[in-house]
Design a protein around this motif. Structure first.
Motif, short mmCIF file in Angstrom:
data_model
loop_
_atom_site.label_atom_id
_atom_site.label_comp_id
_atom_site.label_asym_id
_atom_site.label_seq_id
_atom_site.Cartn_x
_atom_site.Cartn_y
_atom_site.Cartn_z
N ARG A 1 -3.87 9.20 24.88
CA ARG A 1 -2.66 9.76 25.75
C ARG A 1 -2.99 9.51 27.19
O ARG A 1 -2.29 10.08 28.05
N THR A 2 -3.96 8.75 27.55
CA THR A 2 -4.03 8.22 28.87
C THR A 2 -2.91 7.39 29.13
O THR A 2 -2.56 6.54 28.28
N CYS A 3 -2.88 7.03 30.57
CA CYS A 3 -1.75 5.81 30.96
C CYS A 3 -2.46 4.88 31.73
O CYS A 3 -2.18 4.94 33.05
N PRO A 4 -3.26 3.86 31.40
CA PRO A 4 -3.81 3.05 32.07
C PRO A 4 -2.88 2.22 32.85
O PRO A 4 -1.91 1.80 32.24
N ALA A 5 -3.33 1.63 33.80
CA ALA A 5 -2.44 0.33 34.41
C ALA A 5 -2.77 -0.69 33.70
O ALA A 5 -3.75 -1.12 33.03
N LYS A 6 -1.37 -1.38 33.61
CA LYS A 6 -1.40 -2.79 32.83
C LYS A 6 -2.44 -3.78 33.30
O LYS A 6 -2.55 -4.04 34.80
N PRO A 7 -3.17 -4.49 32.72
CA PRO A 7 -3.93 -5.74 33.21
C PRO A 7 -3.34 -6.68 34.24
O PRO A 7 -2.20 -6.91 34.09
N ASP A 8 -4.16 -7.15 35.31
CA ASP A 8 -3.32 -7.98 36.28
C ASP A 8 -3.16 -9.29 35.37
O ASP A 8 -2.14 -10.11 36.15
N TRP A 9 -3.59 -9.63 34.30
CA TRP A 9 -3.54 -11.02 33.73
C TRP A 9 -2.07 -10.94 32.74
O TRP A 9 -1.69 -12.19 32.18
N SER A 10 -1.26 -9.86 32.82
CA SER A 10 -0.30 -9.73 31.84
C SER A 10 0.83 -10.76 32.16
O SER A 10 1.65 -10.84 31.03
N GLY A 11 0.85 -11.02 33.38
CA GLY A 11 1.98 -12.18 33.55
C GLY A 11 1.55 -13.51 33.56
O GLY A 11 2.26 -14.66 33.79
N PHE A 12 0.35 -13.71 33.21
CA PHE A 12 -0.34 -15.23 33.26
C PHE A 12 0.06 -16.06 32.14
O PHE A 12 -0.06 -15.68 30.89
N PRO A 13 0.87 -17.27 32.43
CA PRO A 13 1.17 -18.07 31.31
C PRO A 13 0.21 -18.93 30.68
O PRO A 13 0.26 -19.93 31.00
N SER A 14 -0.59 -18.33 29.77
CA SER A 14 -1.75 -19.15 29.06
C SER A 14 -1.25 -20.03 28.31
O SER A 14 -2.02 -21.12 27.92
N ASP A 15 -0.02 -20.08 27.75
CA ASP A 15 0.66 -21.01 27.00
C ASP A 15 0.59 -22.32 27.60
O ASP A 15 0.58 -23.47 26.93
N ARG A 16 0.79 -22.26 28.96
CA ARG A 16 0.89 -23.84 29.90
C ARG A 16 -0.62 -24.30 29.84
O ARG A 16 -0.50 -25.58 29.96
N LEU A 17 -1.44 -23.38 29.71
CA LEU A 17 -2.82 -23.96 29.68
C LEU A 17 -3.20 -24.66 28.38
O LEU A 17 -3.62 -25.74 28.38
N TRP A 18 -2.64 -23.95 27.49
CA TRP A 18 -2.79 -24.60 26.09
C TRP A 18 -2.04 -26.26 26.14
O TRP A 18 -2.62 -26.98 25.41
N THR A 19 -0.82 -25.88 26.65
CA THR A 19 -0.15 -27.47 26.47
C THR A 19 -0.88 -28.57 27.41
O THR A 19 -0.79 -29.62 27.01
N LEU A 20 -1.50 -28.10 28.43
CA LEU A 20 -2.43 -29.03 29.21
C LEU A 20 -3.34 -29.65 28.16
O LEU A 20 -3.45 -31.01 28.26
N PHE A 21 -3.90 -28.96 27.41
CA PHE A 21 -5.04 -29.66 26.40
C PHE A 21 -4.24 -30.31 25.37
O PHE A 21 -4.98 -31.16 24.79
N HIS A 22 -2.90 -30.27 24.92
CA HIS A 22 -2.20 -31.04 24.06
C HIS A 22 -1.77 -32.21 24.99
O HIS A 22 -1.48 -33.36 24.01
N LEU A 23 -2.22 -32.53 26.14
CA LEU A 23 -1.65 -33.67 26.83
C LEU A 23 -2.84 -34.53 27.30
O LEU A 23 -2.95 -35.79 27.74
N ALA A 24 -4.16 -34.02 27.38
CA ALA A 24 -5.17 -34.70 28.10
C ALA A 24 -5.96 -35.30 27.20
O ALA A 24 -7.23 -34.80 26.86
#
Length: 761
Positions: free
Chosen positions: A353-376
């Motif tokens: 029942r604590t309310c921790p802050a959301k992690p700073d990476w929560s908006g990071f578009p990691s799917d775009r990094l996956w896409t780069l490896f589909h192209l390289a």
């Protein structure tokens, strides 16, 4: 002219009404086709990652999904994806045919999730380039690690955590492994989600709910979670705690694990305090009903459920295994798998029942990094008489770094093949037009401020054109990190031209981004062929750990035929024209300069300060402050000339130059003034001390305080003999050590040397 009228007259010329600058043409890049193969779409974390990536990638590109086997319960398939189901029938032959089709369509890369060696080998026989992806710790691998290196001789593998990558390096030491994490994005829950799910599970609003998610199988250690619940209920404040497990039996031993959970629940008399809803589609939507998320797994690659809970703002107590904890999160508490049930219960009690802050990476578009490896696709560069070089720069604004690149390009245009790609819009047209005039191939990567847009375009351009060397020239460190991470698996050579210490500071400031993409500064520097420094003062400074291989190449300038002539006697210096050439920006310390001029005018009232340069939009407020500071002197003894791309040719019109800056590399403004024969007063920053030898080729200031600036200017204004000596020696110094020919020859030699060096292909 009053200060108000001066401001009204000059400000529009320098801060507004600028013509729309000419931009390099965008790279012409149609949508790509991205290929992914997965063993099945069963309700597991690996399959979830594939479909989440595919849904987002399909917005920009075509996505082809190969599914080898059907499952009784599957994740829903997002719209817009081309799916081919093999149904478990004649898999080898059909995968070979699929590999041939992919090769014919132009993108050989296939990221392979949960495939076996024989299956990846079949794709390779068809001509595809299968890249194995590891989703689990070694205890959960489908086959020994050495098999990953056998199927089609892949150039590299991908692991979803550093822990899994480290285990693979032990099992298959010759197979490079890139870490690409899936980081879920922020989720918006329905405002009634907490109440609705609790009603569905027959739980009251004040009930403490501990949630878990994932298929029921031995590695998840759900019996431990039941023991932790029993220990918690012994505490009066937690007597109403309940456990909800989202998931059903899965895998070879799933039914056995399920029975064990049921038996443990009965043995501990927890039937009324445990809910087993089974598999729930989009289970993360249920997390709003939890007060804490619990993960007791014995091993993990990277738990998607843990990350989903953290991004949802839940406190999480999880086992210290695999990739858990590799990404920092304020709500995450790790407990050793061998610690007691009471220790686990204490961790839960401390965080529930604590309310921790959301992690700073929560908006990071990691799917775009996956896409780069589909192209390289890794490649061997096409070599000619000279290696092809791709310069990557941030913009073509009116800055010293841009001028030095333009100077170099003009000197090299007939001596080696190269191209320049600009990763952003420019605020001026002059350098773009100058490069077009001499025929420099010039493109812009994207009309966007998103670094992934630029990197994706650059990756595709590199794969299509296959340069031998990529040379970073004053570009966003995020772009550099991503390009080297993604393209560093091949034979492409990387050179980073650094202004000096500031580049190290800038890279250190990227620590959170480096963690999100799992590529640290040390890895970046180790992958560089050379780190080019503009001056020797930082060759051994600024970097901790394994030092990158460095080269020192100062900037160069064309030595003009026309030069300033210092007159005899005091007359000229009673009416001297001091010039500052550069942007109207905080880094040029113009406010301090105008304050210093008040002291100069006390002794030399007719001296003028001429400012050659304009303000970029981001510095409009600072430029306005400079105009206000000049007050009644604006247009009288402080004269603004606006953009002056021809400053090197105009400098001979003036009598003395002042150059102030911070984080200097090898400032062109100093070199250009020395080449024009002007006495130079400059502050000691970066490579300036190699250009301005105090008392010999100029006056070097210890700081940028107004009193110090004024003293430096007065020392020249009051001593014409010193001015003549500085003028003569300064021009000789820059001619000898900082010529454009020397700079061009040094880069030619560097590119040739680097291209011939063996790379870890």
């Amino acid at each position: 002219m009053s200060a108000a009228n001066s401001l009204a007259t000059v400000q529009p010329m320098h801060l507004a009404q600028q013509p729309v600058p000419e931009q390099p043409k965008l790279l012409a890049l149609p949508a790509a086709v991205l290929n992914v193969a997965v063993g099945s779409l069963a309700l597991g974390g690996a399959e979830y990652i594939v479909l989440q990536w595919a849904a987002r990638a399909a917005v920009r590109h075509g996505v082809r999904l190969l599914v080898l086997r059907d499952a009784s319960q599957e994740w829903p398939i997002p719209a817009g994806i081309e799916i081919t189901r093999l149904g478990g029938v004649d898999i080898g032959r059909r995968l070979e045919m699929a590999g041939a089709r992919l090769t014919a369509d132009g993108n050989r890369i296939v990221l392979c999730h949960m495939l076996l060696n024989d299956e990846r080998s079949a794709l390779a026989r068809g001509g595809a380039l299968p890249i194995p992806v590891l989703h689990n710790a070694s205890a959960g691998w489908l086959e020994p690690g050495r098999c990953l290196a056998a199927s089609g001789n892949p150039p590299f593998a991908i692991a979803v955590s550093q822990a899994a990558a480290d285990e693979l390096r032990v099992a298959a030491p010759k197979l490079p492994c890139a870490v690409v994490r899936y980081l879920p994005r922020k989720r918006t829950n329905h405002p009634d989600a907490r109440r609705d799910w609790r009603i569905r599970w027959a739980l009251r609003e004040d009930t403490i709910v501990i949630g878990m998610a994932g298929g029921v199988k031995p590695q998840k250690a759900y019996p431990r979670a039941l023991r932790v619940l029993a220990a918690l209920r012994a505490w009066p404040a937690l007597a109403n705690a309940h456990l909800v497990i989202l998931g059903g039996p899965t895998g070879r031993d799933g039914l056995l694990a399920w029975r064990t959970v049921l038996e443990q629940t009965r043995r501990l008399a927890l039937e009324a305090h445990v809910r087993l809803p089974g598999f729930v589609p989009q289970a993360a939507q249920c997390f709003a009903a939890f007060d804490l998320f619990l993960n007791t797994s014995r091993y993990e690659g990277l738990s998607i459920a843990t990350l989903e809970a953290l991004v949802g703002g839940l406190p999480v107590v999880a086992s210290r295994v695999g990739g858990q904890g590799e990404i920092s999160s304020p709500g995450l508490t790790l407990v050793g798998v061998d610690e007691t049930d009471e220790s686990w219960a204490s961790a839960v009690a401390a965080n529930v029942r604590t309310c921790p802050a959301k992690p700073d990476w929560s908006g990071f578009p990691s799917d775009r990094l996956w896409t780069l490896f589909h192209l390289a696709e890794p490649f061997d560069p096409c070599q000619g008489a000279r290696p092809r070089v791709l310069f990557v720069t941030a913009n073509l604004n009116a800055g010293g770094a841009q001028r030095s690149l333009v100077n170099l390009a003009q000197a090299l245009i007939d001596r080696m093949p190269f191209e320049i790609v600009v990763c952003g819009n420019s605020t001026a047209s002059h350098f773009t037009q100058a490069l077009h005039k001499v025929g420099v191939p010039l493109r812009r990567s994207a009309d966007s401020t998103d670094v992934f847009d630029h990197v994706e375009a650059l990756v595709r351009f590199v794969i299509a054109t296959r340069p031998a060397v990529m040379c970073f020239w004053n570009v966003d460190p995020k772009i550099k990190l991503l390009l080297v991470k993604v393209l560093g698996t091949g034979c492409l050579r990387f050179i980073d031209v650094s202004p000096g210490e500031y580049a190290f500071e800038e890279m250190r400031s990227m620590a959170p981004f480096q963690q999100w993409i799992a590529f640290a500064a040390g890895e970046y520097y180790q992958r560089l062929s050379r780190l080019v420094l503009k001056y020797r003062a930082t060759e051994a400074a600024g970097w901790r750990g394994s030092r990158p291989v460095t080269a020192v190449i100062p900037n160069g300038v064309v030595i003009p035929v026309r030069q300033h002539t210092v007159e005899d006697g005091m007359t000229i210096y009673n009416r001297a024209r001091i010039v500052m050439s550069g942007r109207l920006a905080p880094s040029k310390f113009l406010l301090e300069t105008i304050s210093a001029m008040a002291r100069v005018w006390a002794s030399f009232p007719d001296v003028e300060l001429h400012l050659l340069g304009t303000a970029e939009p981001r510095h409009a407020e600072y430029a306005a402050a400079v105009l206000r500071s000049a007050g009644d002197e604006l247009g009288r003894r402080v004269l603004l000339h606006g953009a002056a791309f021809d400053a090197p040719e105009r400098l001979a019109e003036y009598d003395l130059t002042l150059v102030l800056g911070e984080h200097q590399g090898c400032p062109n403004s100093v070199l250009e003034a020395l080449a024009a024969g002007l006495p130079v007063v400059a502050n000691d920053s970066g490579g300036t001390r190699e250009q301005v030898l105090h008392g010999k080729t100029g006056i070097l200031l210890r700081d940028r305080e107004p009193a110090t600036i004024a003293a430096g200017l007065l020392s020249v204004l009051s001593n014409p003999a010193l001015a003549r000596r500085l003028s003569r020696r300064g021009r000789a110094h820059v001619t000898r050590r900082f010529s454009m020919a020397a700079m061009a020859n040094a880069y030619l030699q560097l590119f040739d040397t680097v291209a011939k060096e063996r790379q870890p292909c």
